[in-house]
Design an enzyme around this catalytic site. Structure first.
Site, PDB file in Angstrom:
ATOM      1  N   ASN A  90      26.004 -20.539  29.459  1.00  0.00           N
ATOM      2  CA  ASN A  90      25.505 -21.662  28.671  1.00  0.00           C
ATOM      3  C   ASN A  90      25.044 -21.274  27.262  1.00  0.00           C
ATOM      4  OD1 ASN A  90      23.780 -24.244  28.270  1.00  0.00           O
ATOM      5  ND2 ASN A  90      22.229 -22.606  28.352  1.00  0.00           N
ATOM      6  N   TYR A 157      31.890 -24.414  15.259  1.00  0.00           N
ATOM      7  CA  TYR A 157      31.250 -24.850  16.507  1.00  0.00           C
ATOM      8  C   TYR A 157      32.246 -25.653  17.350  1.00  0.00           C
ATOM      9  CZ  TYR A 157      27.695 -26.947  19.580  1.00  0.00           C
ATOM     10  OH  TYR A 157      26.950 -27.342  20.672  1.00  0.00           O
ATOM     11  N   LYS A 161      33.815 -24.454  20.965  1.00  0.00           N
ATOM     12  CA  LYS A 161      33.442 -25.215  22.162  1.00  0.00           C
ATOM     13  C   LYS A 161      34.653 -25.885  22.801  1.00  0.00           C
ATOM     14  CE  LYS A 161      28.955 -24.591  22.458  1.00  0.00           C
ATOM     15  NZ  LYS A 161      28.320 -24.030  23.656  1.00  0.00           N
ATOM     16  N   THR A 192      16.521 -30.287  22.315  1.00  0.00           N
ATOM     17  CA  THR A 192      16.256 -28.850  22.449  1.00  0.00           C
ATOM     18  C   THR A 192      16.011 -28.259  21.062  1.00  0.00           C
ATOM     19  OG1 THR A 192      18.565 -28.239  22.124  1.00  0.00           O
ATOM     20  CG2 THR A 192      17.881 -28.712  24.403  1.00  0.00           C
TER      21      THR A 192
END
Ligand code: NAP
Length: 254
Positions: A90, A157, A161, A192
């Site tokens: 993760n 990114y 991903k 987060t």
């Protein structure tokens, strides 16, 4: 009834956010957990929290870009807990953001190393251990970004991903007959450190919130529940999926 009794799990990116919440939930569901990230102090605190709630955790600080670290996590799981059933790979980073024409080669490579190569290296060493006992469950954290939603300025990114989805499918096809299931979870926005770092104004948080049908972002614990499903036997016929947990971001135009 606990859903992971007798299971041993590795969770990377466990020092905060989704990984932390998932490690706690796995432990509450009866799994023994090996928790990993670079910040040792946060891992130590989490391991103590898990122990105080009656669970068992071992931690190792390191960088998921390293193949030696991937090997060491599997070795720790086997040494401390005797087996490996679940791996939640993760850990991730936003990496270098901004116009694609300005992204450095170093920044591009770093995003791929942390988000994609790490997942490959993890699985490479986790799968042989899982095969010894007839199977296991591997989960990668991808994202809606680069799958069902495109944001300018996120090339490294998004590409890293999205690469996880191809990796998920290849591994699921390769090891399905031997009982290893491989799935990717694709969160929408989750509250987060990563989310707050990227959305540090009220305007930006309102914009991101509004992208979701539920008109809110997720709590890390909500993602943990979905990861628990993919980790446990509740999803015994689920493999090779890109599993959106995105509050309806992919179907929202209003
Ligand atoms: N939050 C969102 O809106 C969102 C949406 C979709 C997908 N995701 C994905 O969810 C995953 C978890 O992120 P989060 O939202 O929970 O953010 P977070 O709280 O910032 O967590 C990121 C975790 O990854 C670890 N990490 C980063 N680079 C690492 C490295 N090189 N080696 C080892 N560990 C590393 C961090 O720990 P250390 O700093 O201690 O190493 C931390 O534990 C990421 O893969 C992220 O891309 C997040």
């Amino acid at each position: 009834m606990q859903r992971l009794t007798g299971k041993v799990a590795i969770v990377t990116g466990a020092s905060s956010g989704i990984g932390r919440a998932t490690a706690k939930l796995f432990a509450n569901e009866g799994a023994k957990v090996v928790i990993a990230a670079r910040r040792a102090a946060e891992l130590e605190t989490l391991a103590a929290e898990i122990a105080s709630e009656g669970g068992e955790a071992a931690y190792l600080a390191g960088d998921v870009q390293s193949e030696d670290f991937a090997k060491a996590l599997v070795a720790l799981a086997v040494r401390r807990f005797g087996r490996l059933d679940i791996a939640f790979n993760n850990a991730g980073t936003l990496g270098e953001m901004g116009p694609s024409t300005a992204i450095s080669e170093t920044g591009w490579n770093a995003a791929l190393a942390t988000n994609l190569t790490s997942a490959f290296l993890g699985a490479k060493h986790q799968i042989p251990e899982m095969l010894k006992q007839g199977g296991g469950s591997i989960i990668f954290t991808s994202t809606f970004v680069g799958y069902s939603f495109a944001f300018p300025g996120t090339a490294a990114y998004a590409a890293s991903k999205a690469g996880l989805i191809g990796l998920t499918q290849a591994l699921a096809a390769e090891y399905g007959a031997q009982g290893v299931r491989v799935n990717a979870v694709l969160p929408g926005a989750v509250d987060t450190e990563m989310y707050r770092g990227m959305n540090d104004t009220d305007e930006s948080q309102a914009f991101v919130t509004g992208l979701h049908a539920l008109k809110r972002v997720a709590r890390p614990e909500e993602l943990a529940r979905s990861v628990l499903y993919l980790a446990s036997d509740d999803s015994s016929f689920v493999t090779g999926t890109a599993s959106l947990v995105d509050g309806g971001a992919s179907i929202t135009r209003t």
